[in-house]
Write an enzyme that holds these catalytic residues in place. Sequence first.
Site, PDB file in Angstrom:
ATOM      1  N   GLU A 306       0.827  -1.212   0.000  1.00 11.74           N
ATOM      2  CA  GLU A 306       0.000   0.000   0.000  1.00 11.74           C
ATOM      3  C   GLU A 306       0.862   1.264   0.000  1.00 11.74           C
ATOM      4  O   GLU A 306       0.524   2.252  -0.657  1.00 11.74           O
ATOM      5  CB  GLU A 306      -0.950  -0.008   1.194  1.00 11.74           C
ATOM      6  N   HIS A 315       0.453  -1.953 -10.030  1.00  7.71           N
ATOM      7  CA  HIS A 315       0.585  -3.405  -9.947  1.00  7.71           C
ATOM      8  C   HIS A 315       1.469  -3.897 -11.089  1.00  7.71           C
ATOM      9  O   HIS A 315       1.312  -3.468 -12.239  1.00  7.71           O
ATOM     10  CB  HIS A 315      -0.789  -4.075 -10.013  1.00  7.71           C
TER      11      HIS A 315
END
Length: 678
Positions: A306, A315
Site C-alpha cells: 500500500e 501493480h
Amino acid sequence: MKLHSALSLYFILTFSICYIALMVQADENEFDDKLTLHKLFKRATERDDDDSENAGVASITSRDQKKLSKKRKGNKSLKELNRLYSTDDNKKNFNDKLLKLDEEDRLKFFRQRQLKQDKKYRKQVLRMLRKQARKNRKNKKLKDKNTNSSLSASSLILQVNEALNLTRNLWEGDIIVPDTVIEADTEVSAESVKSNLKNGFSSTTNERTTSQAQSGIGSNIWSDARVPYVFDQSYPSKHRSKIEKVMEDIEDETCIKFVQRTTEVDYVHILSGLGCSAPVGKHAAMHIVSLESGSCTNTEGIIAHELGHVLGLHHTQSRLDRDNYINIDLSKVAPEYQHNFNTYANPHNDDFAVEYDYNSVMHYGRTDFSTDGTDVITPIIGTALIGQRLGMSYFDYVTINQMYGCYDKTPYYWPMDEIDMFDKNVVGSTSITPSNPTSPLPPNFLVGLDNGKFLNALRIRGTKAYANLGSFPDQCLVDPEKCHDGFTFGMWYKDKSSANDMSIRLLSSYEPQTGPFAKDRGIEILINKGPSGHRLLSVTMQRKSKCIIGSSLDTVQNDWNHIVVIYEPNSGYLGSDIDIYVNGVKDSLAPTIPCSIFSTNVPDINPSLTVGLSPTLPEDQYIDFWIDDIAFFPRELSFTDILKLKNDGAYFDKGLSDGSLGKKDDVIGSLESFTSIL
C-alpha cells in the site's frame, strides 16, 4: 399484568426497528453530502475570483477543530448560515447569505461544515463496513489467514477487502480512485461513478474505461521525495510502529522521506476501516490510506504494497510488456472483475527501463480474482514465484529511485540492449537519443544498437557522431563538485576501427577549454590512440577550483574491455585521486596529476552526459566503437563490488529471485545486425 408488559415490549421493539431502518436510509443518503459541500464552496469562491479552495477544505485537523469551536461561539452570521444550510431546501437564501460573507468567514463556515461532515461521514462508513464485515465473517466463517505463508501480499489484501465487502469498490482490488480524478476524465460521466464507494464499479456497469483507469491512478509523485503523513487519532499505537518500520525500510533503500505532517496541505491520512487500500501517487489535499489494524498490519508485505501505491507504484502485472512474462486466463475471472487485468503505462516511469520483476511486492498472486481457486496468472518461467509478502524487492526500490530521480542506493544504468521503437531511443535509466547533425549526414554516420558484450551494445560510427544520455543539472553524474562521497563509472568498451592517431570520447559531461582557462565543470573519459598504436586511457576531472587527470597506458586491448573509473575526493597528495581499473585489475602505476590550465570559480554550463564526439568539439575525425552496460554510482565502490560489477552487472545487489530470471534476455534477443535510431 403480563399481557400489558408483553404489549409494551412489542411496541418498543417495533419502534426500534422502524427507527433503525430510517437511520440506515439516512446514512445512505449522506454519502453525497460532502461532495455537495465541495461544489457549493467551489461555486461561491469562483464567483468571487478566490483561489483559496484548497486552503479552506483540504486539511482539517483536531487542532483546527478546537480553534473553530472557539471562534464559532458568538458569530451570529455563521450560526444563521448553518441554520439556513440545514433548513433551506432550495439553498437560495443560503447562497445569498453565503456570498455576503467576507472571505475569512466564508472559509470558516466551510471548515466548520467539513469538520461535521467528515466526522459524520467517517462514522457512517466505518459503522456500515464493520457491520458488513461481521456479517460476512459470520456467514462465510472467514478467519485471519495472514499465517498462511503460501499467499501473496495481494492475495491477503483481497481477502481482507472481500471480507469487508470492498472489492467492487476499489480499482484492481485495493486502489482508491479519488472523485477529483473521476471528474477530470471527460470520457466518463462523473455522476455515474461518484457512487463507487457506495455501490462499487465494473468495466461495464459504470463505464470504467482503460483511459479513465490510467488517469485515475496515474496522478503525480511527491515533491522533493517527501511524504507527510498523520495517523488517525483512533489508530492503535502498536500498529503504528509496524507501519513506521516499513517506512524506515523504504527510506534506507531510496531517497524517500516520510515525515510527520505539520501544516502541509497534501498529506497521507492513515486510518483503519476501509480494508487495505490506498490511492496511487499524490492527489490533491488529504490522501486516505487504510491499513486495517491487525488484518493489514500483521504482514509487512501488505504495508509495503500500500505504501508502494502511495509513492506511485502500479501493480506489476499491469505493465505494458507483461504478456512476455506471464499468461493470464480471464476465463477464470468474473466479467465484472476482468478490468483489473488491464495494462497501461506508468506516466512517471518507463516500464522498459526496469526489467519485469516476478518478485515484486506489487505483483498479483496466481489465484487473485479466480472464480474457482485455480491459477489465473501463470509465469512463463516455470520456476518463478509471483507475489510475495516479505516486503519490497530490489527492483521495487530501483523503480522508486528512477521515478524520483535519486540514485544514492541504486545506480544509474544504461544496459544498451533495447530500442523503444515508438520514441526511437535506447532504453535506460534515461532515454538515449542520437545526435542531430546538420544535413546531409556525414559519410557512414550511424548511431544505434549492434551485437554487444552482453546481448546488445550502443555503436557510434562516423564523423562527429555521438549520443546524448540526458541532462542532469546539479547532479554528481555530470558535476564532480557535487560528488561529496566520490563516484564510480563502469562500462564495457570495444574499438572497431583499426586506425591510429585519434581520440575516442567514451563519456563526457563538460566542454574542454579552448585557451588557458577552464570554462566548464565535468568529467571526460577519453582513449587516445597514438601513431605507433599505443592506447592511453585518460580521465579528466574539472571542479570549481581544481582540475586533475588520471591515466593508464596500454591496459586497454583490442577486444572487449571492462573499464572502471573511481573518483576519491579526499585522498592522494593532491587532495583527491582517480583510480582506474581495466578488466578487474587496478593500474597501480596510473598517476593523478594537476591539469595545466587555470581553474577559478569554474561554472557548470553543460549538464549533459554524452557518448562519442560532440559537434561542439574542434576535432573532425572518423570514429567507430561499441560501448555497453554503462553504470554510475555516486560513491566509491570497493574492490569486491568492482568485480561484481564486471561479472554480474550494475544490479549486482539484487537477490536470486529478483527480476525476470533471465526471461528479459530472451524477450529482447541479440541483434543480428546494426539497428539505427536515427
